[in-house]
Write an enzyme that holds these catalytic residues in place. Structure first.
Site, PDB file in Angstrom:
ATOM      1  N   GLN A 103      26.068  49.379   6.238  1.00 13.71           N
ATOM      2  CA  GLN A 103      25.027  48.356   6.237  1.00 13.71           C
ATOM      3  C   GLN A 103      23.652  49.026   6.211  1.00 13.71           C
ATOM      4  O   GLN A 103      23.329  49.829   7.092  1.00 13.71           O
ATOM      5  CB  GLN A 103      25.108  47.448   7.466  1.00 13.71           C
ATOM      6  CG  GLN A 103      24.142  46.274   7.345  1.00 13.71           C
ATOM      7  CD  GLN A 103      23.919  45.513   8.638  1.00 13.71           C
ATOM      8  OE1 GLN A 103      23.284  46.029   9.548  1.00 13.71           O
ATOM      9  NE2 GLN A 103      24.437  44.298   8.709  1.00 13.71           N
ATOM     10  N   TYR A 181      14.505  40.516   9.710  1.00 17.76           N
ATOM     11  CA  TYR A 181      14.133  41.885   9.361  1.00 17.76           C
ATOM     12  C   TYR A 181      13.424  41.897   7.999  1.00 17.76           C
ATOM     13  O   TYR A 181      13.150  40.839   7.437  1.00 17.76           O
ATOM     14  CB  TYR A 181      15.366  42.785   9.414  1.00 17.76           C
ATOM     15  CG  TYR A 181      15.970  42.838  10.801  1.00 17.76           C
ATOM     16  CD1 TYR A 181      15.204  43.250  11.892  1.00 17.76           C
ATOM     17  CD2 TYR A 181      17.277  42.436  11.040  1.00 17.76           C
ATOM     18  CE1 TYR A 181      15.726  43.278  13.178  1.00 17.76           C
ATOM     19  CE2 TYR A 181      17.815  42.453  12.330  1.00 17.76           C
ATOM     20  CZ  TYR A 181      17.039  42.875  13.385  1.00 17.76           C
ATOM     21  OH  TYR A 181      17.548  42.889  14.655  1.00 17.76           O
ATOM     22  N   ARG A 228      24.056  40.121   3.454  1.00 16.38           N
ATOM     23  CA  ARG A 228      24.047  39.299   4.662  1.00 16.38           C
ATOM     24  C   ARG A 228      22.762  38.477   4.692  1.00 16.38           C
ATOM     25  O   ARG A 228      21.672  39.018   4.524  1.00 16.38           O
ATOM     26  CB  ARG A 228      24.132  40.172   5.915  1.00 16.38           C
ATOM     27  CG  ARG A 228      24.498  39.387   7.163  1.00 16.38           C
ATOM     28  CD  ARG A 228      24.678  40.278   8.377  1.00 16.38           C
ATOM     29  NE  ARG A 228      25.706  39.728   9.257  1.00 16.38           N
ATOM     30  CZ  ARG A 228      25.790  40.003  10.561  1.00 16.38           C
ATOM     31  NH1 ARG A 228      24.934  40.822  11.133  1.00 16.38           N
ATOM     32  NH2 ARG A 228      26.756  39.479  11.289  1.00 16.38           N
ATOM     33  N   GLY A 318      32.821  40.718  16.169  1.00 17.85           N
ATOM     34  CA  GLY A 318      31.955  41.755  16.700  1.00 17.85           C
ATOM     35  C   GLY A 318      32.367  42.160  18.100  1.00 17.85           C
ATOM     36  O   GLY A 318      33.143  43.093  18.298  1.00 17.85           O
ATOM     37  N   ARG A 319      31.878  41.427  19.081  1.00 17.22           N
ATOM     38  CA  ARG A 319      32.122  41.786  20.483  1.00 17.22           C
ATOM     39  C   ARG A 319      33.604  41.918  20.842  1.00 17.22           C
ATOM     40  O   ARG A 319      33.963  42.816  21.617  1.00 17.22           O
ATOM     41  CB  ARG A 319      31.431  40.764  21.388  1.00 17.22           C
ATOM     42  CG  ARG A 319      29.911  40.853  21.318  1.00 17.22           C
ATOM     43  CD  ARG A 319      29.239  39.726  22.074  1.00 17.22           C
ATOM     44  NE  ARG A 319      27.802  39.870  22.067  1.00 17.22           N
ATOM     45  CZ  ARG A 319      26.958  38.997  22.601  1.00 17.22           C
ATOM     46  NH1 ARG A 319      27.444  37.895  23.180  1.00 17.22           N
ATOM     47  NH2 ARG A 319      25.655  39.195  22.556  1.00 17.22           N
TER      48      ARG A 319
END
Length: 350
Positions: A103, A181, A228, A318-319
């Site tokens: 990424q 971002y 993304r 993810g987590r």
């Protein structure tokens, strides 16, 4: 044991994946802060997930340039030393039958010169973000409004980093165009006040994203590129699109123009309706026939349901993958998943 839709192998473009399970990108900050290189702990961390049977591993955000750095310990792909270090990771993943993509992440205005070697943050417009820089705990610095040359160099940095990723053995790249971002700062009217060809109408605000995707696709092949995107902004938690349908349609029109094949719509709540009872992923699917990676705080069972219904093709977690480095094996054998504890994010890589 969970039904096999999530656990079955699948081919996505050039990638033959072990399962439909994706490791979502998660910043861990375990790279050498001075050099941006990764070490043996990062190699073992990703290799364990490949050995477990994760279909597609998306790395933590990797910098295409030091000016995109938003916190400590973030790895890069802009020096030969960084490329060599990542090659050890990709070789270890491939040894276990895994597929891994890098990424590429530029935080834009969400940083401070203390992190970027004294360089000012870059942004579409000179608008300071509110809040404190992650882990540095200083207010965000006033960004420099990017010139045409700054934009040209940013496109070049992303393109070079994508080529470096392939040289390092990655199977492709994901471009981080979400969460407030740099690329998303251009896309959003809340952070883009430009009056040139990179500002104004949605199609013009998406121009930087389009140029980065096109430049990378020309070099490594668009079939190896993931994008993304999201309405979410890390520094503006209350931000929402005023017209979700128009925003999504603008994105998808541009994706078709550049020939993108795989997208990664990002949301914190996979099952939460966004517009007229439809979720973000359902809205995207109603307008997009390509591959979709689904993400957003949901269970393996709900992921299976979404795959069966055709809303998504791959399910990112993810987590749960931090709390369970044997996540796939637990699904296969019916073992309960360990709950996520936020202390894991600061703990040693496992």
């Amino acid at each position: 044991m969970i039904n096999n839709e999530l656990l079955q192998p699948v081919r996505i473009g050039p990638w033959q994946l072990q399962t439909r399970i994706v490791m979502a990108p998660m910043t861990r900050s375990f790279a050498n802060d001075a050099t941006g290189t990764v070490g043996e702990d990062v190699i073992a961390y990703y290799q364990r997930r490949a050995e477990d049977g994760i279909g597609l591993i998306i790395t933590e955000g990797i910098l295409p340039t030091i000016q995109g750095k938003g916190t400590f310990g973030v790895p890069g792909l802009y020096t030969s030393e960084q490329v060599s270090a990542w090659r050890k990771v990709t070789e270890a993943v491939h040894e276990k039958g895994g597929t891994i993509i890098a990424q590429l992440w530029h935080v834009g205005r969400l940083t401070h010169p203390d992190l970027t070697g004294g360089r000012p943050p870059l942004a579409p417009s000179a608008l300071r973000a509110e809040g404190l820089v992650h882990r540095l705990h200083k207010p965000y610095a006033m960004p420099k409004e990017m010139t045409d040359e700054d934009i040209r160099m940013t496109v070049h940095h992303f393109k070079q980093a994508a080529n470096n990723a392939i040289q390092a053995g990655f199977n492709g790249v994901e471009i981080h165009g979400a969460h407030g971002y740099l690329i998303d700062q251009f896309a959003s009217e809340s952070t883009n006040r430009r009056t040139d060809g990179y500002g104004g109408h949605r199609t013009q605000r998406l121009r930087l994203m389009r140029e980065i995707l096109s430049a990378i696709g020309e070099d490594i092949g668009m079939e190896r590129v993931v994008l993304r995107f999201s309405e979410l902004k890390d520094d503006e938690p209350s931000f929402r699109w005023l017209d979700p349908i128009a925003e999504i349609e603008s994105y998808i029109e541009m994706f078709h123009e550049v020939g993108l094949q795989v997208i990664h719509p990002s949301t914190n709540h996979f099952s939460q309706p966004m517009w007229e009872g439809l979720t973000f992923h359902e809205l995207v699917r109603s307008r997009w026939e390509g591959y979709i990676i689904g993400v957003g705080n949901r269970t393996p069972d709900s992921a299976v349901t979404a795959i069966r219904s055709g809303v998504i093709d791959l399910a990112a977690f993810g987590r749960p993958l931090l709390a369970n480095n044997d996540f796939v094996n637990r699904l296969k054998t019916g073992l309960p998943l360990n709950p996520y504890d936020s202390a894991i994010h600061l703990a040693q890589l496992i």
